[in-house]
Scaffold this active site. Sequence first.
Site, PDB file in Angstrom:
ATOM      1  N   ASP A  18       0.871  -1.171   0.000  1.00 52.67           N
ATOM      2  CA  ASP A  18       0.000   0.000   0.000  1.00 52.67           C
ATOM      3  C   ASP A  18       0.913   1.228   0.000  1.00 52.67           C
ATOM      4  O   ASP A  18       2.109   1.140   0.303  1.00 52.67           O
ATOM      5  CB  ASP A  18      -0.948  -0.017   1.208  1.00 52.67           C
ATOM      6  CG  ASP A  18      -2.163   0.889   0.971  1.00 52.67           C
ATOM      7  OD1 ASP A  18      -2.089   1.767   0.080  1.00 52.67           O
ATOM      8  OD2 ASP A  18      -3.185   0.731   1.669  1.00 52.67           O
ATOM      9  N   TRP A  19       0.345   2.350  -0.342  1.00 50.94           N
ATOM     10  CA  TRP A  19       1.139   3.557  -0.626  1.00 50.94           C
ATOM     11  C   TRP A  19       1.902   4.055   0.608  1.00 50.94           C
ATOM     12  O   TRP A  19       1.317   4.627   1.515  1.00 50.94           O
ATOM     13  CB  TRP A  19       0.214   4.635  -1.205  1.00 50.94           C
ATOM     14  CG  TRP A  19       0.143   4.577  -2.708  1.00 50.94           C
ATOM     15  CD1 TRP A  19       0.274   5.651  -3.539  1.00 50.94           C
ATOM     16  CD2 TRP A  19      -0.022   3.438  -3.563  1.00 50.94           C
ATOM     17  NE1 TRP A  19       0.213   5.233  -4.855  1.00 50.94           N
ATOM     18  CE2 TRP A  19       0.036   3.899  -4.902  1.00 50.94           C
ATOM     19  CE3 TRP A  19      -0.179   2.081  -3.345  1.00 50.94           C
ATOM     20  CZ2 TRP A  19      -0.083   3.041  -5.998  1.00 50.94           C
ATOM     21  CZ3 TRP A  19      -0.304   1.223  -4.434  1.00 50.94           C
ATOM     22  CH2 TRP A  19      -0.254   1.704  -5.733  1.00 50.94           C
TER      23      TRP A  19
END
Length: 748
Positions: free
Chosen positions: A287-288
């Site tokens: 995830d970012w």
Amino acid sequence: MKYSFRRGLLGISALVFLNLSFLAAPGLSQNAKTQKVKGPWMDANLTPDERADLVLKQMTIDEKIQLLHGFGMPQDEPVTLLNAASNRGVGYVAGIERLGIPGIDMSDAAYGVRASGSNGRYSTALPANVAAAASWDTEAAFEYGALIGRELRAQGYNMSLGGGVDITREPRNGRTFEYLGEDPVLAGTLVARLIAGTQSQHVIGDIKHYAFNDQESGRSSVDVRISKRTARETDLLAFEIGVTQGHPAAVMCSYNRVNGDFACENKYLLNEVLKKDWQFPGFVLSDWGGTHSDAKASAAGLDNEEPGDFFYGERFKAAVQAGRIPEAELDEHVHRILRSEFAAGIVDFPRQRSVVDPLAGLEVARKIEEGGIVLLKNDRAALPLDAGTIHTIAVIGAHADVGMISGGGSAQVDPPGGNAISAPGEGATHWQEEIWFPTSPLKAIQARAPHAVVTYDPGTDANAAAAAAKGADVAIVFAYEWESEGMDLPNLSLPLHQDDLIAQVAAANPHTVVVLETGSPVTMPWVDAPSAILEAWFAGSDGANALGNILFGSVNPSGKLPNTFPKSEADLPHPTLVKPPLASQRFSGPVSPVQRAEGLPPFQVEYDEGLKVGYKWYDAEKKAVLFPFGYGLSYTSYGYSGLTVTQGKTVEATFTVTNTGDRAGAETAEVYASMPSAAAEPPKRLVGWSKVKLDAGEKKTVTVEIDPKYLSIFDEEKDGWILVPGEYTILVGGSSQDLPLRATFIVK
Ligand code: BGC
């Protein structure tokens, strides 16, 4: 970890990027070139793995590293020739042009393609994922994914960041609308169909957020404590079904820690369960900002860092060269990324931009919403409304004159023409802004009752709204609760004094219909007062027409709740949401590499409710609920009869469903199992269902095949699934609390 653009900063770098990207004809020029490359790996008769190996042999170490990470987000600096070729989505992995490997252009696409407005494009907003779950419709789930895939391709993307399937164990989670409810079999089955739909369009599909990202409060610092058995039978079962039946090319690991380790460097989750046990052949991306190391993450099974290259760029290369990361591990990551590109078809079917078909999108969105709206209450057949006999309709609240609310965060789809409740704008939306889609319930109602006087009251003053409702033949009061990634709901009550509004309107008019636009369950202190209640969720681009068709009966409601609606928060497994201490919320000041590696100071959430997630909790604890899991009414009625259970290779439940009313409809027949007491399980679990279309008076005999895994438990000592010997009861009916049929069988 969040990036500044989320808060609306469109700095100079973004403008520079824009210009460059225009010159570089985003992504597509690169594709055109990549197609001409000839190499044995371009032979589509070879398997994706064979093709990946052939490419791998040609690659330099720098090219390999290039595939291991993103090139930032559209607004990030520096702008390079490589990332300027991206399509301005939220993530971009540059391709290897000389070998014909295209870049991977990613867009968020939970319920539609994100950020289309700021790119001057159009996207359909489907109803929120939770609404698709409420349809219990596997074909609709496929259509949902396919529409997303088509629109991604039309806009120039070749990878979807959707497929959210974290289990709703915490209904105050601000992303509940992005997920598919509280049951792993329902959620997993539907997400698998959604992913298959997306990938049918030659777009890389994703499943996320792996795993246990079940609350947003402190999502980067929370350390989820959970036993192996509970993990495997709850959240991980949803992922297991999604991965093994939907075959996503990518899995996104989540921000949180699980039993001490970050999900994106958690060997148990990534290598042992996902890659070894489930045989997942694709790649794992973080995830970012969810990557926290190079060697540890790599050894645990993280293949790709997003959105940048903090750990998986130069640091990674140096670690390989120094022998801290084995070369074979690097090759394994690259192989997985390449084989996913071949498997999803993004090499053989390069992106070809076209124009999104808005009318086709509206049609899909409307149908899914029609199947997902749940009729919660309908006293004295208050619905459907009869346009022939109704002269006055008072529409009240929730901006129902102009639009319907949508879910926020990275799932946000931009409304055409901008937020329906603001002055016309360019259409781009901002992080955590409440966005209303221009789909007007007021107009949809007026169109279906052309001879009635339809009035609108904003509902901001409950007394005035009650006065507006008083003399009308019917009052339709709309209430909403907006939710978004990056925040949780403070409680399960409707905000903005809407409980009071509904209570007063219903007191003034006995024929009051309540329409809820929420992503999560809400409590209803006024539940006895109105004559009808509909849950419309976040209804998507054509929500108002779907709702109009349900209100006036041209469509018979068939949605069923994918989440329990409890009576009160006090009844939840965790009455108080565990919030992070202040220090764990955000670093102040610049983030050092050490901080980046260590992450925020952890705080623990203990999932000590164990297997008792959702309805399993209320069943086991014998707590009465407001509306149970699997519940939903119809304008007709159904009868169940003649259950037989046969045991062969699988267990099959065969029974008859009859439409006992005078209107055609669709009934979701739900099949649950009660396990022998030696299994030490909650009272029952969903093991299958069938959505059956029936004309008035029609009956159909249905067989539901039950996957043996859904009757099994996870044995920690054996590290595998086992069937516990003893007596099993199969229960069949129209809701988790209305199961008229039962039959037993013995497992020896
Ligand atoms: C979200 C992901 C999303 C990513 C890219 C993260 O904050 O958790 O769901 O795909 O951002 O926007």
